[in-house]
Design a protein around this motif. Structure first.
Motif, PDB file in Angstrom:
ATOM      1  N   PHE A  82       0.887  -1.160  -0.176  1.00 57.80           N
ATOM      2  CA  PHE A  82      -0.039   0.088   0.109  1.00 57.80           C
ATOM      3  C   PHE A  82       1.021   1.313  -0.061  1.00 57.80           C
ATOM      4  CE2 PHE A  82      -3.310  -2.801   1.500  1.00 57.80           C
ATOM      5  CZ  PHE A  82      -4.437  -2.562   0.815  1.00 57.80           C
ATOM      6  N   PHE A  85       0.883   3.787  -2.700  1.00 57.02           N
ATOM      7  CA  PHE A  85      -0.106   4.653  -3.011  1.00 57.02           C
ATOM      8  C   PHE A  85       0.214   6.241  -3.049  1.00 57.02           C
ATOM      9  CE2 PHE A  85      -4.209   2.277  -1.702  1.00 57.02           C
ATOM     10  CZ  PHE A  85      -4.396   1.803  -2.822  1.00 57.02           C
ATOM     11  N   TRP A 218     -11.645  -6.777   2.130  1.00 56.20           N
ATOM     12  CA  TRP A 218     -10.543  -5.779   2.599  1.00 56.20           C
ATOM     13  C   TRP A 218      -9.764  -6.117   3.865  1.00 56.20           C
ATOM     14  CZ3 TRP A 218      -8.566  -1.953   0.575  1.00 56.20           C
ATOM     15  CH2 TRP A 218      -7.702  -0.919   1.265  1.00 56.20           C
ATOM     16  N   PHE A 234       3.113   0.119   4.264  1.00 58.04           N
ATOM     17  CA  PHE A 234       2.192   0.872   4.281  1.00 58.04           C
ATOM     18  C   PHE A 234       2.692   2.493   4.393  1.00 58.04           C
ATOM     19  CE2 PHE A 234       0.088  -2.698   6.228  1.00 58.04           C
ATOM     20  CZ  PHE A 234      -1.163  -2.752   5.741  1.00 58.04           C
ATOM     21  N   LEU A 289      -4.209  10.595  -9.859  1.00 57.43           N
ATOM     22  CA  LEU A 289      -4.392   9.843  -8.737  1.00 57.43           C
ATOM     23  C   LEU A 289      -4.847   8.446  -9.200  1.00 57.43           C
ATOM     24  CD1 LEU A 289      -4.884   9.520  -5.629  1.00 57.43           C
ATOM     25  CD2 LEU A 289      -7.332  10.223  -6.152  1.00 57.43           C
ATOM     26  N   THR A 290      -5.738   8.318  -9.927  1.00 57.85           N
ATOM     27  CA  THR A 290      -6.374   6.906 -10.338  1.00 57.85           C
ATOM     28  C   THR A 290      -5.443   6.293 -10.997  1.00 57.85           C
ATOM     29  OG1 THR A 290      -8.540   8.134 -10.281  1.00 57.85           O
ATOM     30  CG2 THR A 290      -8.268   6.042 -11.232  1.00 57.85           C
ATOM     31  N   THR A 293      -3.086   4.775  -8.354  1.00 60.82           N
ATOM     32  CA  THR A 293      -3.978   4.177  -7.141  1.00 60.82           C
ATOM     33  C   THR A 293      -4.680   2.757  -7.527  1.00 60.82           C
ATOM     34  OG1 THR A 293      -4.250   6.144  -6.447  1.00 60.82           O
ATOM     35  CG2 THR A 293      -5.440   4.622  -5.173  1.00 60.82           C
TER      36      THR A 293
ATOM     37  N   MET B   1       1.687   3.035  12.258  1.00 56.74           N
ATOM     38  CA  MET B   1       1.210   2.397  10.909  1.00 56.74           C
ATOM     39  C   MET B   1      -0.326   2.236  10.796  1.00 56.74           C
ATOM     40  SD  MET B   1       2.288  -1.538   9.696  1.00 56.74           S
ATOM     41  CE  MET B   1       1.574  -2.442  11.153  1.00 56.74           C
ATOM     42  N   GLU B   2      -1.043   2.665  11.725  1.00 62.31           N
ATOM     43  CA  GLU B   2      -2.351   2.611  11.854  1.00 62.31           C
ATOM     44  C   GLU B   2      -2.902   3.848  11.197  1.00 62.31           C
ATOM     45  OE1 GLU B   2      -4.705   0.365  12.674  1.00 62.31           O
ATOM     46  OE2 GLU B   2      -2.817  -0.725  13.248  1.00 62.31           O
ATOM     47  N   TRP B   4      -1.229   5.243   8.461  1.00 58.76           N
ATOM     48  CA  TRP B   4      -1.370   5.020   7.103  1.00 58.76           C
ATOM     49  C   TRP B   4      -2.325   3.980   6.605  1.00 58.76           C
ATOM     50  CZ3 TRP B   4       1.562   8.109   4.451  1.00 58.76           C
ATOM     51  CH2 TRP B   4       2.753   8.729   5.134  1.00 58.76           C
ATOM     52  N   ILE B   5      -2.758   3.116   7.252  1.00 55.79           N
ATOM     53  CA  ILE B   5      -3.654   2.091   7.058  1.00 55.79           C
ATOM     54  C   ILE B   5      -4.897   2.900   6.667  1.00 55.79           C
ATOM     55  CG2 ILE B   5      -5.230   0.038   7.540  1.00 55.79           C
ATOM     56  CD1 ILE B   5      -2.715  -0.970   9.035  1.00 55.79           C
ATOM     57  N   LEU B   7      -5.395   6.238   6.151  1.00 52.44           N
ATOM     58  CA  LEU B   7      -5.030   7.197   5.016  1.00 52.44           C
ATOM     59  C   LEU B   7      -5.464   6.322   3.958  1.00 52.44           C
ATOM     60  CD1 LEU B   7      -4.084  10.001   4.114  1.00 52.44           C
ATOM     61  CD2 LEU B   7      -1.722   8.829   3.968  1.00 52.44           C
ATOM     62  N   TRP B   8      -4.873   5.273   3.544  1.00 48.00           N
ATOM     63  CA  TRP B   8      -4.801   4.548   2.325  1.00 48.00           C
ATOM     64  C   TRP B   8      -6.226   4.146   1.776  1.00 48.00           C
ATOM     65  CZ3 TRP B   8      -1.501   7.267   0.398  1.00 48.00           C
ATOM     66  CH2 TRP B   8      -0.120   7.269   0.799  1.00 48.00           C
ATOM     67  N   THR B   9      -6.763   3.692   3.164  1.00 51.33           N
ATOM     68  CA  THR B   9      -8.161   3.053   3.019  1.00 51.33           C
ATOM     69  C   THR B   9      -9.168   4.253   2.497  1.00 51.33           C
ATOM     70  OG1 THR B   9      -7.857   1.691   4.687  1.00 51.33           O
ATOM     71  CG2 THR B   9     -10.169   2.061   4.249  1.00 51.33           C
ATOM     72  N   VAL B  11      -8.277   7.017   1.024  1.00 57.60           N
ATOM     73  CA  VAL B  11      -7.620   7.361  -0.299  1.00 57.60           C
ATOM     74  C   VAL B  11      -8.245   6.538  -1.454  1.00 57.60           C
ATOM     75  CG1 VAL B  11      -5.590   7.495  -2.017  1.00 57.60           C
ATOM     76  CG2 VAL B  11      -5.436   8.764   0.323  1.00 57.60           C
ATOM     77  N   LEU B  12      -8.105   5.081  -1.335  1.00 59.23           N
ATOM     78  CA  LEU B  12      -8.718   4.399  -2.327  1.00 59.23           C
ATOM     79  C   LEU B  12     -10.240   4.436  -2.511  1.00 59.23           C
ATOM     80  CD1 LEU B  12      -8.078   2.017  -4.156  1.00 59.23           C
ATOM     81  CD2 LEU B  12      -8.674   0.377  -2.393  1.00 59.23           C
ATOM     82  N   ASN B  15     -11.132   7.559  -3.805  1.00 64.43           N
ATOM     83  CA  ASN B  15     -10.649   7.809  -5.406  1.00 64.43           C
ATOM     84  C   ASN B  15     -11.789   6.847  -6.192  1.00 64.43           C
ATOM     85  OD1 ASN B  15      -7.920   6.466  -7.086  1.00 64.43           O
ATOM     86  ND2 ASN B  15      -9.276   7.736  -7.707  1.00 64.43           N
TER      87      ASN B  15
END
Lengths: 537, 58
Positions: A82, A85, A218, A234, A289-290, A293, B1-2, B4-5, B7-9, B11-12, B15
């Motif tokens: 991840f 990203f 997920w 991450f 972005l896409t 990502t 780390m939490e 970032w997890i 944030l990326w969740t 962001v995705l 997006n």
């Protein structure tokens, strides 16, 4: 590599081939129709400057979100988790900044130029235009040198065709198809094809992402990455992952992608007015972005899926496979071939092929236009007629096609595809960054400074792994020839032979050097002419 | 780390939603733009054809 021997069979079937064939036939028809609307070089290169916002967004995203982006992104997601990203997030922030402020692109559009080297002539000199144009073409072709092979590897993984002969046949057929309709219709066929690609590709990718989440879950995706990769999976700044230098380098790459790279700039130049430029770039930030990502996420899903299947794990997650660029490029395609059902697979593959074609057409068209407009035409005494320009552009296109075909088959990659692309392109943009930024916003920027900065761009080549090995061996030979090897010691000599420099650090150093030389060259050798009349900022 | 997890969740998720909305808008709007572009090119070509001896703009 024979996937079937490992019990891996793709869900790609006859129905999927029909869908793909129908798409390809449609593409040829577009080329033929678009040819009727081409009457001069402006129609051919910038579609008569008649591009409106929605089509501008579709074509910009269509070009920048190609199959190569899918392969690059999925490879980064597969190997980095991840944390990759951050590339998408940087793309969004930087492109939004460029779109809102209109920095570089609005002055270029206002100057009424079609290409960046054309601006070099207005601001510096004709020689700078020819030199800058030549460097741009070399860098552009180098950066896309691996496009065809990467695309072919991915489609092979998707369809389950793994014979090396298939790879060569597929690469040749794709290059011929791209050349056919780019040469025929120029920018008009490119924008229409990009639009169709945008539609097919967006649907396909959104569906595939949702399928991935539904199939793997997920929670499982996150916990598997956490378990195997730890914090580096991450945190992009983690030293075991990408690291600070890589992130800083990627911020520069994001800026270059939207504000300095000719394929983006040409769309700004093709826009109706400066307001449209800002709107196209701001809206396209979502695409920037896409384009990273979604492929990165697919790569992460592929990693999780493969780690759950023993036969695949053995093939793709061994130490040797993780270091093999071609294997990591193919991993996501193989994952998709196991996940996506027949029928949808055809749609996804057509989308991927569309993405493959739309990137190639824009890039090939772009470099051939730059070569003819900025290198050949200014070098001839009486200029070139419209007919001669169109003919030269189409002939150069064929040359480009042959180059990317041969280069892809011959070049040993040795690093991630993304790193190779941005470094190859760096030959141009490492030098173009100071020339454009200071050229537009600093009155004292001079021709000598511009030449120095443009030449410094060649330092980007040191970021390529095969070049590093070659330089290391040459240095080691030099040390032996001058008896300096005894001072260095055996371990130092071995390190020299296996020279392994950090590509991001090389990139950042070369960019810094290019800016420094541009400033020093401009201060020490100022231009005699006053360029205030041609200033476009 | 939490951090970032999370944030990326986000962001995705954002997006995917925004890209889906953009895809629909651009698909509809772009369709009209294609015809507009072709009309404009044809008009430019007709205009040039009317003027004898006029060089094509570069």
């Amino acid at each position: 590599m024979d996937l079937a021997a490992h019990g891996i069979h793709s869900s790609f079937s006859a129905i999927d081939w029909v869908i793909v064939a129908a798409y390809l036939c449609g593409t040829i028809v577009i080329g033929l129709i678009a040819n009727r609307y081409i009457s001069n070089m402006a129609d051919y290169v910038v579609a008569g400057r008649a591009l409106k916002s929605y089509l501008g967004v579709a074509t910009l995203i269509g070009t920048e979100f190609g199959l190569v982006s899918v392969v690059c992104g999925s490879q980064l997601g597969f190997t980095g988790g991840f944390s990759a990203f951050h590339l998408g997030l940087l793309g969004l922030i930087v492109t939004l900044f460029v779109g809102v402020t209109g920095v570089i692109l609005v002055p270029l559009r206002r100057a009424g130029v079609m290409t960046i080297p054309e601006y070099y002539e207005k601001r510096f000199s004709r020689g700078t235009r020819v030199f800058g144009g030549l460097i741009m073409v070399i860098a552009g072709l180098l950066s896309m040198g691996f496009f065809v092979k990467a695309g072919a590897i991915f489609v092979m993984g998707l369809t389950g065709m793994t014979d090396p002969l298939h790879l060569k046949l597929f690469m040749s057929a794709m290059v011929l198809l791209v050349l056919f309709y780019t040469a025929l219709g120029g920018m008009v066929s490119v924008v229409i094809a990009d639009y169709i690609q945008f539609v097919v590709m967006s649907c396909g990718l959104l569906v595939v992402c949702l399928l991935g989440v539904q199939h793997l879950g997920w929670g499982t995706i996150v916990s598997t990455v956490r378990e195997i990769r730890g914090p580096a999976g991450f945190d992009p700044f983690h030293e075991e992952g990408f690291g600070v230098a890589y992130v800083a380098y990627m911020a520069c790459v994001a800026f270059a992608s939207c504000a300095l790279w000719q394929t983006s700039v040409i769309r700004a130049c093709a826009a109706e007015n400066t307001r449209t430029v800002k709107r196209i770039i701001s809206t396209s930030s979502i695409g920037f972005l896409t384009r990273m990502t979604i492929p990165i996420f697919l790569g992460v899903c592929a990693y999780v899926f493969i780690s759950q299947h023993e036969s695949l794990k053995e093939l793709f997650l061994s130490d040797a496979a993780q270091k093999d660029s071609e294997m990591t490029m193919m991993a996501t395609a193989v994952y998709l071939s196991q996940l996506v059902p027949t029928g949808l697979m055809g749609l996804v593959s057509a989308g991927m092929l569309a993405a493959f074609l739309s990137t190639h057409d824009s890039y090939l068209l772009c470099w051939s236009a730059v070569f003819v407009q900025d290198v050949v035409a200014p070098s001839t005494k009486n200029g070139l007629s419209t007919r001669a320009r169109l003919l030269s552009s189409r002939l150069f296109l064929i040359g480009e096609g042959i180059f990317i075909l041969v280069f892809g088959l011959w070049y040993p990659l040795g690093q991630s595809l993304w790193e190779f692309m941005v470094t190859g392109g760096g030959v141009y943009w490492f030098g173009a960054a100071p020339v454009l930024i200071l050229g537009i916003y600093w009155r004292r920027a001079s021709r000598v400074g511009a030449y120095l900065a443009l030449m410094t761009g060649f330092g980007a080549l040191l970021g390529l792994k095969p070049v590093q090995l070659l330089v290391g061996k040459l240095l080691a030979r030099l040390a032996v020839a001058t008896n300096y090897d005894s001072h260095l010691g055996p371990s130092c000599m071995e390190n020299l032979r296996q020279l392994d420099l950090s590509t991001p650090k090389v990139g950042l150093c070369v960019i810094g050097l290019a800016f420094a030389l541009m400033v020093i060259g401009s201060l020490v050798f100022p231009d005699r002419h006053d360029f205030s009349e041609t200033e476009v900022a | 780390m939490e951090f970032w997890i999370k944030l990326w969740t986000w962001v995705l998720a954002i997006n995917l939603l925004v890209f889906a909305a953009l895809a629909i808008t651009v698909t509809i709007g772009g369709f009209g733009n294609i015809f507009s572009m072709l009309r404009s090119l044809r008009a430019q070509n007709d205009e040039q054809a009317k003027i004898p001896g006029q060089a094509a703009p570069e």
